[in-house]
Structures are given as C-alpha cells and as structure tokens.
Write a protein that holds these residues in place. Structure first.
Motif, PDB file in Angstrom:
ATOM      1  N   ALA A  37       0.828  -1.208   0.000  1.00  0.00           N
ATOM      2  CA  ALA A  37       0.000   0.000   0.000  1.00  0.00           C
ATOM      3  C   ALA A  37       0.863   1.258   0.000  1.00  0.00           C
ATOM      4  O   ALA A  37       0.614   2.207  -0.756  1.00  0.00           O
ATOM      5  N   ALA A  38       1.905   1.267   0.830  1.00  0.00           N
ATOM      6  CA  ALA A  38       2.792   2.440   0.892  1.00  0.00           C
ATOM      7  C   ALA A  38       3.540   2.626  -0.419  1.00  0.00           C
ATOM      8  O   ALA A  38       3.738   3.760  -0.881  1.00  0.00           O
ATOM      9  N   PHE A  39       3.955   1.522  -1.025  1.00  0.00           N
ATOM     10  CA  PHE A  39       4.678   1.598  -2.295  1.00  0.00           C
ATOM     11  C   PHE A  39       3.784   2.180  -3.387  1.00  0.00           C
ATOM     12  O   PHE A  39       4.202   3.067  -4.141  1.00  0.00           O
ATOM     13  N   LEU A  40       2.543   1.706  -3.484  1.00  0.00           N
ATOM     14  CA  LEU A  40       1.619   2.225  -4.494  1.00  0.00           C
ATOM     15  C   LEU A  40       1.359   3.716  -4.298  1.00  0.00           C
ATOM     16  O   LEU A  40       1.326   4.485  -5.253  1.00  0.00           O
ATOM     17  N   ARG A  41       1.156   4.122  -3.046  1.00  0.00           N
ATOM     18  CA  ARG A  41       0.905   5.552  -2.778  1.00  0.00           C
ATOM     19  C   ARG A  41       2.102   6.397  -3.196  1.00  0.00           C
ATOM     20  O   ARG A  41       1.953   7.459  -3.800  1.00  0.00           O
ATOM     21  N   SER A  42       3.317   5.910  -2.880  1.00  0.00           N
ATOM     22  CA  SER A  42       4.512   6.694  -3.216  1.00  0.00           C
ATOM     23  C   SER A  42       4.683   6.815  -4.724  1.00  0.00           C
ATOM     24  O   SER A  42       5.079   7.864  -5.232  1.00  0.00           O
ATOM     25  N   ARG A  43       4.395   5.744  -5.474  1.00  0.00           N
ATOM     26  CA  ARG A  43       4.506   5.808  -6.935  1.00  0.00           C
ATOM     27  C   ARG A  43       3.422   6.709  -7.524  1.00  0.00           C
ATOM     28  O   ARG A  43       3.667   7.438  -8.481  1.00  0.00           O
ATOM     29  N   ARG A  44       2.217   6.632  -6.976  1.00  0.00           N
ATOM     30  CA  ARG A  44       1.116   7.463  -7.485  1.00  0.00           C
ATOM     31  C   ARG A  44       1.399   8.944  -7.265  1.00  0.00           C
ATOM     32  O   ARG A  44       1.132   9.782  -8.140  1.00  0.00           O
ATOM     33  N   GLU A  45       1.954   9.293  -6.115  1.00  0.00           N
ATOM     34  CA  GLU A  45       2.146  10.692  -5.762  1.00  0.00           C
ATOM     35  C   GLU A  45       3.285  11.358  -6.519  1.00  0.00           C
ATOM     36  O   GLU A  45       3.392  12.582  -6.533  1.00  0.00           O
TER      37      GLU A  45
END
Length: 307
Positions: A37-45
């Motif tokens: 979840a943290a990885f996806l958020r960081s890539r999205r942002e």
C-alpha cells in the motif's frame, strides 16, 4: 467502461480476524500488504497529471495522481484500487497488477517489487515497463551521432540510442538486470576500460548514488543493488564506506574507445518528469576531433544494426 474485478477477501477466523494464508506467519501478510500500500501511494504521488495526459485542474490538492485517476488509467475498478492502497486483504490477479504497473509508469525494478509484494508471478517478466514513451525514444534517435541515454535515479538504463549503446560496451549484449551504470562501472571490464579517469569517476558515481538513495533508503530495489555491489566489488565496499555525497552536475568526461580513440564529451542532464523521475543524459563533443570520432562510431553502430 471499467469493471471491478472479483473482490475475494481472505476467509476470516474466529472473532472476525483474517485467517493467515497457508505457510505464512499471522503477521507476515499484514506487513506485506502495508508495504504494498505504501509503495503504491509513493509511486502514485510522484506522477503529475500532465505526464499521463490528464488536466491538472484548479482545485487539485493531492500530490501526483488521484486514486480514481490511476484506476481509470489502468482500467480497473476504483473501489478495488482504493482497497489495495488501504492494505485490505484481497487477492490480486497478475493481469490487474500489470495494468497498475503500466498506469504508474513503473520501471523494471519497481515492477518486480510490485509483483513480489503482491505475492504474484509477473506474466511478462522479460518485457520492459519503464514508462519510456515513443516520443522519448524518438528524441534519443534524433540526437545521433551524440550518445544519449534515459536513466532513472537508481542509474538503471531505461533506453538509449545506438551511439551510447556502443560507447563503453555493447549494451545490447547484456542482460537487462545488468544494464545499470553503477553495476557496469564497478564490475564490467570493458566499461571500466573506457573511462579515462576511473578512480575519480567511481568516487563521484558512488557519491551521486548515495545522495539519490537518501529518499529511497527503505526500498528493496535500492538495497538489493547496494548488496549486489557490496558482494561483487571490493572497490565499491571501500568507497561506499566513506559516505560521500555530491549533487548531480554537468561535466566534461573522457572516454577511451578501442576503435575511434579518446572522446571528450560534455554531459547534460534533462529531467523528463518530477525529480526523482527519469532523466535524459546526453553527451556532446567538446572539440571537432571528438565530433568526427562520434560520427564514425555512430556509422559503425548503424552498420551493425542493419547487418
């Protein structure tokens, strides 16, 4: 029209808690889902709307893309993608992970990391997912005979033109996992032989890499590269232990090519997205002799491509 894929949640145990998957400790899955979840958020942002052809709008407050925008780009359901970023215990199909990887413009290492965290097998492990657009590849080709390469902040080589592909070694002959400038600089004999001032170059590269890694110290792909270099190169171990850092800068570099001779090249970096996104690194000749030698190298490269 996008449709939510089947949302199959893990069966719950007594008291409504999620039952662990077979062969895993109760807390392992939760840790992995939180990391995913943290990885996806960081890539999205890190992705701007403009990078993917979306309007920014006047009321945008979210850094990078919104969740619904990623879902739209990947043609997956908004609810499903939201649950994924909330670390919900849902099963993830490789096909949907592939769509998310493309929507988030993940490079090869990031894509592998995504599938590892999701506990899924990549259906296309040999294919690039670098976010390198057709337009950027055209720019690389149009820069001939000047060497040009597209790199991410980890020094992975994402794309390159024919001249760069044979400037220091034959990049086409290398496996994709070895196409990293740090790895080549510390382990590849032909690459190292092409660098005139090798000792100084190694120190500067390691210092730049450490400075870039400050924002990625917990990311497995970065740690894996450092571990690989540490095991393979005593020189890297010695330099890395000094904890030197330096900011990226343009400079004149000297290369010794076995067929065309010494090349004096001025390097220029152009960011193609928000830092630390990919950058286009080009080399232009310092003098007329180098220009002539680059033209010879480009002609040789073109002949090899057509054979």
């Amino acid at each position: 029209m996008t449709v939510d894929p089947p949302l199959t949640q893990t069966a719950t145990g007594p008291g409504g808690t999620a039952a662990p998957r077979h062969g895993t400790a109760p807390g392992d899955d939760a840790v992995r889902r939180a990391e995913l979840a943290a990885f996806l958020r960081s890539r999205r942002e890190r992705i701007t709307p403009e990078q993917v052809g979306l309007p920014r709008g006047a009321r945008r407050r979210t850094p990078g893309l919104r969740r619904e925008e990623v879902a739209h780009l990947g043609a997956v359901g908004v609810t499903w993608y939201t649950w994924l970023e909330q670390a919900r215990d849902i099963h993830v199909s490789p096909q949907v992970l592939d769509a998310v990887a493309r929507a988030l413009l993940l490079d090869r290492a990031e894509r592998s990391h995504l599938f590892a965290l999701a506990g899924a097998i990549d259906p296309t492990p040999g294919k690039e997912c670098t976010g390198v657009t057709r337009e950027l590849r055209q720019v690389l080709r149009q820069l001939e005979p000047f060497p040009a390469v597209l790199q991410n902040s980890r020094f992975d080589i994402l794309a390159y033109n024919a001249t760069y592909g044979r400037l220091m070694c034959d990049l086409d002959a290398l496996p994709e996992e070895d196409r990293n400038c740090m790895w080549l600089a510390f382990t590849h004999p032909e690459w190292r032989a092409s660098v005139v001032d090798l000792d100084a170059t190694m120190r500067v590269m390691a210092a730049k890499f450490r400075a870039s890694m400050a924002e990625h110290v917990a990311e497995p792909a970065w740690k894996a590269l450092v571990a690989r270099l540490t095991e393979a190169s005593a020189e890297f171990r010695s330099i890395w232990a000094q904890h030197e850092v330096v900011r990226p800068m343009s400079s004149v570099k000297l290369f010794r090519h076995p067929r065309v001779g010494v090349l004096q090249l001025s390097s220029t970096s152009l960011w193609t997205g928000p830092n630390p996104g990919p950058k286009l690194l080009s080399y232009t000749p310092v003098d007329e002799l180098t220009r002539e030698r680059l033209e010879r190298l480009a002609a040789e490269s073109a002949e090899l491509v057509t054979v």
